[in-house]
Motif scaffolding. Structure first.
Motif, PDB file in Angstrom:
ATOM      1  N   SER A   1       0.844  -1.191   0.000  1.00  0.00           N
ATOM      2  CA  SER A   1       0.000   0.000   0.000  1.00  0.00           C
ATOM      3  C   SER A   1       0.881   1.242   0.000  1.00  0.00           C
ATOM      4  O   SER A   1       2.078   1.178   0.229  1.00  0.00           O
ATOM      5  N   GLU A   2       0.273   2.376  -0.231  1.00  0.00           N
ATOM      6  CA  GLU A   2       1.025   3.629  -0.237  1.00  0.00           C
ATOM      7  C   GLU A   2       1.632   3.901   1.136  1.00  0.00           C
ATOM      8  O   GLU A   2       2.712   4.464   1.229  1.00  0.00           O
ATOM      9  N   GLU A   3       0.944   3.503   2.191  1.00  0.00           N
ATOM     10  CA  GLU A   3       1.470   3.727   3.549  1.00  0.00           C
ATOM     11  C   GLU A   3       2.785   2.995   3.754  1.00  0.00           C
ATOM     12  O   GLU A   3       3.723   3.526   4.333  1.00  0.00           O
ATOM     13  N   ALA A   4       2.855   1.762   3.289  1.00  0.00           N
ATOM     14  CA  ALA A   4       4.085   0.986   3.433  1.00  0.00           C
ATOM     15  C   ALA A   4       5.218   1.623   2.634  1.00  0.00           C
ATOM     16  O   ALA A   4       6.364   1.662   3.080  1.00  0.00           O
ATOM     17  N   ALA A   5       4.885   2.128   1.456  1.00  0.00           N
ATOM     18  CA  ALA A   5       5.905   2.777   0.632  1.00  0.00           C
ATOM     19  C   ALA A   5       6.421   4.030   1.317  1.00  0.00           C
ATOM     20  O   ALA A   5       7.625   4.292   1.336  1.00  0.00           O
ATOM     21  N   LEU A   6       5.511   4.784   1.885  1.00  0.00           N
ATOM     22  CA  LEU A   6       5.912   6.010   2.572  1.00  0.00           C
ATOM     23  C   LEU A   6       6.647   5.713   3.868  1.00  0.00           C
ATOM     24  O   LEU A   6       7.432   6.532   4.344  1.00  0.00           O
ATOM     25  N   ALA A   7       6.440   4.539   4.418  1.00  0.00           N
ATOM     26  CA  ALA A   7       7.046   4.181   5.702  1.00  0.00           C
ATOM     27  C   ALA A   7       8.538   3.890   5.586  1.00  0.00           C
ATOM     28  O   ALA A   7       9.196   3.687   6.572  1.00  0.00           O
ATOM     29  N   GLY A   8       9.077   3.832   4.440  1.00  0.00           N
ATOM     30  CA  GLY A   8      10.512   3.600   4.356  1.00  0.00           C
ATOM     31  C   GLY A   8      10.989   3.058   3.035  1.00  0.00           C
ATOM     32  O   GLY A   8      12.121   3.318   2.638  1.00  0.00           O
ATOM     33  N   LEU A   9      10.152   2.300   2.358  1.00  0.00           N
ATOM     34  CA  LEU A   9      10.608   1.720   1.094  1.00  0.00           C
ATOM     35  C   LEU A   9      10.875   2.789   0.044  1.00  0.00           C
ATOM     36  O   LEU A   9      11.820   2.667  -0.738  1.00  0.00           O
ATOM     37  N   GLY A  10      10.066   3.839   0.071  1.00  0.00           N
ATOM     38  CA  GLY A  10      10.272   4.922  -0.895  1.00  0.00           C
ATOM     39  C   GLY A  10      11.629   5.591  -0.701  1.00  0.00           C
ATOM     40  O   GLY A  10      12.344   5.851  -1.667  1.00  0.00           O
ATOM     41  N   ARG A  11      11.975   5.843   0.559  1.00  0.00           N
ATOM     42  CA  ARG A  11      13.275   6.469   0.845  1.00  0.00           C
ATOM     43  C   ARG A  11      14.417   5.511   0.513  1.00  0.00           C
ATOM     44  O   ARG A  11      15.438   5.922  -0.022  1.00  0.00           O
ATOM     45  N   LEU A  12      14.237   4.244   0.816  1.00  0.00           N
ATOM     46  CA  LEU A  12      15.258   3.245   0.491  1.00  0.00           C
ATOM     47  C   LEU A  12      15.481   3.191  -1.015  1.00  0.00           C
ATOM     48  O   LEU A  12      16.619   3.112  -1.484  1.00  0.00           O
ATOM     49  N   LEU A  13      14.380   3.267  -1.765  1.00  0.00           N
ATOM     50  CA  LEU A  13      14.485   3.261  -3.219  1.00  0.00           C
ATOM     51  C   LEU A  13      15.276   4.478  -3.702  1.00  0.00           C
ATOM     52  O   LEU A  13      16.151   4.356  -4.555  1.00  0.00           O
ATOM     53  N   GLU A  14      15.014   5.648  -3.138  1.00  0.00           N
ATOM     54  CA  GLU A  14      15.748   6.864  -3.512  1.00  0.00           C
ATOM     55  C   GLU A  14      17.244   6.707  -3.236  1.00  0.00           C
ATOM     56  O   GLU A  14      18.077   7.065  -4.076  1.00  0.00           O
ATOM     57  N   ILE A  15      17.567   6.175  -2.069  1.00  0.00           N
ATOM     58  CA  ILE A  15      18.975   5.996  -1.691  1.00  0.00           C
ATOM     59  C   ILE A  15      19.674   5.060  -2.656  1.00  0.00           C
ATOM     60  O   ILE A  15      20.784   5.332  -3.129  1.00  0.00           O
ATOM     61  N   ARG A  16      19.031   3.948  -2.963  1.00  0.00           N
ATOM     62  CA  ARG A  16      19.638   2.969  -3.873  1.00  0.00           C
ATOM     63  C   ARG A  16      19.765   3.537  -5.295  1.00  0.00           C
ATOM     64  O   ARG A  16      20.744   3.278  -5.977  1.00  0.00           O
ATOM     65  N   GLU A  17      18.772   4.305  -5.734  1.00  0.00           N
ATOM     66  CA  GLU A  17      18.849   4.906  -7.066  1.00  0.00           C
ATOM     67  C   GLU A  17      19.980   5.927  -7.147  1.00  0.00           C
ATOM     68  O   GLU A  17      20.699   5.990  -8.153  1.00  0.00           O
ATOM     69  N   GLU A  18      20.159   6.717  -6.083  1.00  0.00           N
ATOM     70  CA  GLU A  18      21.257   7.687  -6.052  1.00  0.00           C
ATOM     71  C   GLU A  18      22.611   6.974  -6.101  1.00  0.00           C
ATOM     72  O   GLU A  18      23.522   7.394  -6.829  1.00  0.00           O
ATOM     73  N   ALA A  19      22.741   5.891  -5.342  1.00  0.00           N
ATOM     74  CA  ALA A  19      23.987   5.124  -5.351  1.00  0.00           C
ATOM     75  C   ALA A  19      24.240   4.533  -6.728  1.00  0.00           C
ATOM     76  O   ALA A  19      25.376   4.535  -7.226  1.00  0.00           O
ATOM     77  N   LEU A  20      23.200   4.047  -7.341  1.00  0.00           N
ATOM     78  CA  LEU A  20      23.319   3.454  -8.673  1.00  0.00           C
ATOM     79  C   LEU A  20      23.735   4.509  -9.700  1.00  0.00           C
ATOM     80  O   LEU A  20      24.596   4.247 -10.553  1.00  0.00           O
ATOM     81  N   GLU A  21      23.161   5.691  -9.623  1.00  0.00           N
ATOM     82  CA  GLU A  21      23.534   6.780 -10.537  1.00  0.00           C
ATOM     83  C   GLU A  21      25.012   7.138 -10.353  1.00  0.00           C
ATOM     84  O   GLU A  21      25.730   7.373 -11.327  1.00  0.00           O
ATOM     85  N   ARG A  22      25.466   7.188  -9.112  1.00  0.00           N
ATOM     86  CA  ARG A  22      26.865   7.505  -8.816  1.00  0.00           C
ATOM     87  C   ARG A  22      27.792   6.437  -9.398  1.00  0.00           C
ATOM     88  O   ARG A  22      28.816   6.753 -10.009  1.00  0.00           O
ATOM     89  N   LEU A  23      27.422   5.164  -9.228  1.00  0.00           N
ATOM     90  CA  LEU A  23      28.229   4.078  -9.772  1.00  0.00           C
ATOM     91  C   LEU A  23      28.275   4.123 -11.305  1.00  0.00           C
ATOM     92  O   LEU A  23      29.326   3.918 -11.904  1.00  0.00           O
ATOM     93  N   TRP A  24      27.123   4.406 -11.920  1.00  0.00           N
ATOM     94  CA  TRP A  24      27.093   4.496 -13.387  1.00  0.00           C
ATOM     95  C   TRP A  24      27.976   5.638 -13.869  1.00  0.00           C
ATOM     96  O   TRP A  24      28.697   5.498 -14.861  1.00  0.00           O
TER      97      TRP A  24
END
Length: 161
Positions: free
Chosen positions: A54-77
């Motif tokens: 649900s959106e609540e679960a995404a807002l509870a932390g998965l969304g931020r985790l996704l942002e962190i991982r995407e930023e790391a991935l962009e840096r590695l690329w």
């Protein structure tokens, strides 16, 4: 005679050490690319999980985790693309500028030395040979100064000697 032996040892040691750079670089980029692919899988898994939750679960932390991982991935690329775009003799500078400690550690843990018979490896070996000889010369100069300093101190302490 001993000086020539040490010159040879340091020259060969420097050449052998520096000539490993192209091999380390190749293995480093392979490990970096592996980390990128692993990161992409993690990002895709998190994105799928967010879609299922649900959106609540995404807002509870998965969304931020996704942002962190995407930023790391962009840096590695960006790091990988900079390395791939650098010329043969720009690789050292590019690697130093965007050095990834975790990638270097992972590369070093499984590093397989090799001797490449390319012009690039030859240049690195020549630079290493000169660096080895310069290191020896610096050590010899420092050693001579240290010995002279001791002799002066002994003469000052014992004026009758």
């Amino acid at each position: 005679m001993l000086a020539r032996l040490f010159n040879g040892i340091f020259a060969v040691g420097g050449a052998g050490t520096f000539s490993q750079f192209p091999e380390f670089y190749q293995q480093y980029t392979a490990v970096l690319f592996g980390r990128i692919k692993e990161g992409e899988i993690v990002v895709q898994d998190i994105a799928r999980q967010i879609e299922r939750e649900s959106e609540e679960a995404a807002l509870a932390g998965l969304g931020r985790l996704l942002e962190i991982r995407e930023e790391a991935l962009e840096r590695l690329w960006a790091h990988y693309e900079a390395l791939e775009a650098s010329g043969s003799f720009q690789k050292v500078i590019t690697l130093i500028r965007s050095f990834e400690l975790d990638t270097a550690r992972a590369t070093w843990e499984q590093f397989e030395p090799g001797l490449a018979f390319t012009a690039e490896a030859g240049v690195y070996a020549a630079v290493g040979m000169l660096a080895g000889i310069a290191l020896l010369a610096g050590g010899e100069k420092g050693g001579r100064k240290l010995i002279e300093k001791r002799k002066r101190k002994q003469r000052a302490d014992n004026p009758y000697a």
